[in-house]
Motif scaffolding. Structure first.
Motif, short mmCIF file in Angstrom:
data_model
loop_
_atom_site.label_atom_id
_atom_site.label_comp_id
_atom_site.label_asym_id
_atom_site.label_seq_id
_atom_site.Cartn_x
_atom_site.Cartn_y
_atom_site.Cartn_z
N LYS A 258 -5.89 -38.33 49.28
CA LYS A 258 -5.78 -37.09 48.52
C LYS A 258 -6.54 -35.96 49.19
N LEU A 259 -7.68 -36.28 49.77
CA LEU A 259 -8.44 -35.26 50.50
C LEU A 259 -7.60 -34.70 51.64
N LYS A 260 -6.98 -35.57 52.40
CA LYS A 260 -6.13 -35.14 53.51
C LYS A 260 -4.96 -34.29 53.01
N LYS A 261 -4.35 -34.70 51.90
CA LYS A 261 -3.22 -33.96 51.35
C LYS A 261 -3.65 -32.58 50.87
N VAL A 262 -4.80 -32.50 50.19
CA VAL A 262 -5.30 -31.20 49.71
C VAL A 262 -5.56 -30.26 50.87
N ILE A 263 -6.20 -30.76 51.92
CA ILE A 263 -6.48 -29.93 53.10
C ILE A 263 -5.18 -29.42 53.70
N SER A 264 -4.18 -30.31 53.81
CA SER A 264 -2.89 -29.91 54.38
C SER A 264 -2.23 -28.82 53.55
N GLU A 265 -2.24 -28.99 52.22
CA GLU A 265 -1.58 -28.03 51.34
C GLU A 265 -2.31 -26.70 51.31
N LYS A 266 -3.63 -26.73 51.28
CA LYS A 266 -4.42 -25.51 51.18
C LYS A 266 -4.40 -24.67 52.46
N THR A 267 -4.15 -25.33 53.59
CA THR A 267 -4.20 -24.60 54.87
C THR A 267 -2.82 -24.38 55.48
N GLU A 268 -1.78 -24.87 54.81
CA GLU A 268 -0.43 -24.80 55.39
C GLU A 268 0.00 -23.38 55.71
N SER A 269 -0.36 -22.42 54.87
CA SER A 269 0.08 -21.04 55.07
C SER A 269 -0.51 -20.41 56.33
N TYR A 270 -1.54 -21.02 56.89
CA TYR A 270 -2.16 -20.46 58.09
C TYR A 270 -1.50 -20.96 59.37
N ASN A 271 -0.67 -22.00 59.23
CA ASN A 271 0.01 -22.53 60.41
C ASN A 271 1.09 -21.56 60.86
N LYS A 272 1.15 -21.29 62.13
CA LYS A 272 2.10 -20.32 62.67
C LYS A 272 2.59 -20.80 64.03
N GLU A 273 3.91 -20.87 64.17
CA GLU A 273 4.49 -21.29 65.43
C GLU A 273 4.27 -20.23 66.51
N ALA A 274 4.10 -20.68 67.73
CA ALA A 274 4.02 -19.74 68.85
C ALA A 274 5.36 -19.05 69.04
N GLU A 275 5.34 -17.80 69.41
CA GLU A 275 6.58 -17.04 69.63
C GLU A 275 6.60 -16.50 71.06
N ASN A 276 7.71 -16.75 71.73
CA ASN A 276 7.87 -16.23 73.08
C ASN A 276 8.01 -14.72 73.07
N ALA A 277 7.62 -14.11 74.15
CA ALA A 277 7.89 -12.69 74.32
C ALA A 277 9.40 -12.48 74.42
N SER A 278 9.87 -11.32 74.04
CA SER A 278 11.31 -11.04 74.10
C SER A 278 11.56 -9.75 74.87
N LEU A 279 12.79 -9.63 75.36
CA LEU A 279 13.16 -8.50 76.20
C LEU A 279 14.53 -7.98 75.80
N VAL A 280 14.64 -6.67 75.63
CA VAL A 280 15.95 -6.03 75.42
C VAL A 280 16.00 -4.79 76.30
#
Length: 475
Positions: A137-159
């Motif tokens: 439960k401790l692990k699950k709470v930590i995962s749920e409480k911090t999930e919104s801070y996870n962010k995928e890396a994004e490549n630079a883009s060019l147009v």
């Protein structure tokens, strides 16, 4: 000294009741809520000696409530995230500790009991109340409480807009390491924990983008471009060419990567922006969804050749096309024939594709490393011409005899070779073979009527002829 000891023993006897069992005397201490905790007893640093069982239990319960009412605060990327101990079922491992410590001095003979009580009073007896919680439960709470801070890396883009390159910077990805953060929290709640709320940093991992803005800043030069004319095409075919161009436009191909034309433009469906137009199938010109898309792939093929990128897969049409020279086309077919090229350079390349004024344009930009006094051109050489065979006739019994319609004109076939010529300071230095393409000859396709005139029609015509003849004689 002896008098003092016996006085203590007598006091102990006064605190006992006696019962008879199996014909012999035994001792049994009455431990009720008014019984006092022996002097010198502490639990988690709290003095409980001299308190009644009820008072000690109340004091201990208050302590347990305070501890379990605490919380963990994790600092994640400069922000605090708090959750309660109760969220992961924090509780005392043994809440009957008061009953346990009240047993001190109640077992064995009188001298042993007195000695236990005396030792506790003189030397202090420190007890530790352990706390437990649910690891999962401790692990699950930590995962749920911090999930919104996870962010995928994004490549630079060019147009490229209005002749200018616009780069959007890459973004570093972050992710809270749930396992490592859980381990840190458990360490804080382990040996030496005083029961207070805890504040610590979450373990955060950073993930760099695969492709950065620094890479894209290398794209500055036109490496090769080509255009073809579609102005005489049907409106549906024109729409398909424009749609195909939009689907490959603004594509970046990084060093070592292979570009697949089909991966970008399929499926050939109405939902993907395509219409019915003519295309080749089995040596015939037939209606097909996406007809005209091969003009996009062929235009790109010629731009790729001029950028001198590595062609991985290219096939010519079964029949000739009119918008590029022989050997300069690149046909595609969903689920089978593709046009692919590999970026064999050290910098990314950028594909620009658009339609304007009855033309489709494909340009490839990158970092130019070729000598400025070097130039290239491409030539098509017809090695062989193949004449079409006899007409292919289809009979139509709904049309009268003598009626016919040409459904497809005859086309010569060819064997053609395509070459790249390399010049330095205007002088030819080398001629490089690119491909040899085989185009089938196509016969003329004709539909002829086979419907015969009926006998009634013949009788009517004969009667009409006889009447006409009689009239002439009368004239």
């Amino acid at each position: 000294m002896m008098k003092k000891a016996w006085k203590g023993i007598l006091g102990l006897l006064m605190a006992m009741t006696f019962t008879v069992s199996a014909g012999r005397m035994v001792y049994a201490e009455t431990v009720d809520e008014n019984h006092e905790v022996p002097d010198g007893v502490t639990v988690n640093g709290m003095e409980l000696g001299g308190l009644t069982v009820k008072a000690a239990e109340d004091k201990l319960q208050q302590y347990m409530d305070e501890v379990c009412g605490g919380s963990v605060t994790l600092t994640v990327l400069g922000e605090d995230v708090t959750f309660a101990y109760k969220d992961f079922d924090m509780h005392a491992a043994d809440s009957t500790v008061v009953q346990d410590i009240c047993q001190i001095g109640t077992k064995g003979n009188l001298i042993r009991r007195y000695k236990e009580l005396s030792d506790v009073k003189n030397n202090k007896a420190e007890f530790t109340l352990k706390f437990e919680y649910d690891h999962n439960k401790l692990k699950k709470v930590i995962s749920e409480k911090t999930e919104s801070y996870n962010k995928e890396a994004e490549n630079a883009s060019l147009v490229r807009h209005s002749g200018e390159f616009i780069i959007t910077d890459d973004v570093t990805g972050v992710k809270v390491d749930t396992d490592a953060t859980t381990a840190e929290v458990e360490k804080a709640l382990g040996d030496g924990w005083d029961g207070s709320s805890q504040k610590l940093d979450a373990v955060v991992e950073e993930t760099k983008a695969a492709h950065t803005s620094d890479e894209l800043k290398q794209v500055t030069d036109l490496l090769g471009g080509y255009s073809t004319d579609y102005s005489s095409s049907s409106s549906n075919r024109i729409a398909n060419i424009a749609n195909g161009a939009s689907l490959v436009d603004e594509t970046v191909v990084y060093p070592g990567d292979t570009f697949s034309f089909l991966n970008h433009v399929t499926p050939f469906t109405a939902a993907n922006g395509y219409y019915q137009a003519t295309g080749y199938s089995g040596g015939r010109v037939v209606p097909s969804t996406g007809g005209g898309i091969c003009q996009v792939s062929s235009t790109m093929y010629n731009a790729v050749l001029r950028a001198e990128l590595e062609v991985v897969e290219r096939s010519n049409h079964g029949l000739t096309v009119g918008y590029v020279p022989l050997g300069a086309d690149a046909t595609v077919a969903e689920g089978g024939v593709d046009f692919r090229f590999r970026n064999n350079l050290d910098a990314p390349v950028y594909i620009e594709a658009y339609t304007y004024g009855g033309q489709i344009y494909v340009n490839i930009y990158g970092h130019e490393t070729r000598a400025s006094n070097r130039s290239i051109e491409f030539t098509s050489v017809t090695d062989k011409t193949i004449k079409p065979g006899d007409d292919v006739i289809t009979k139509d019994d709904t049309q009268p005899e003598g009626w016919q319609e040409v459904t497809q004109s005859a086309h010569d076939g060819y064997v053609a070779s395509f070459y790249k010529k390399i010049y330095v300071d205007g002088s030819l230095q080398d001629t490089v073979w690119i491909n040899t393409s085989y185009y089938s000859a196509s016969p003329r396709y004709i539909t002829v009527g086979t419907k015969k005139e009926s006998s009634d029609d013949n009788s009517d015509q004969k009667e009409e002829a006889d009447n006409t003849s009689g009239d002439k004689k009368n004239e």
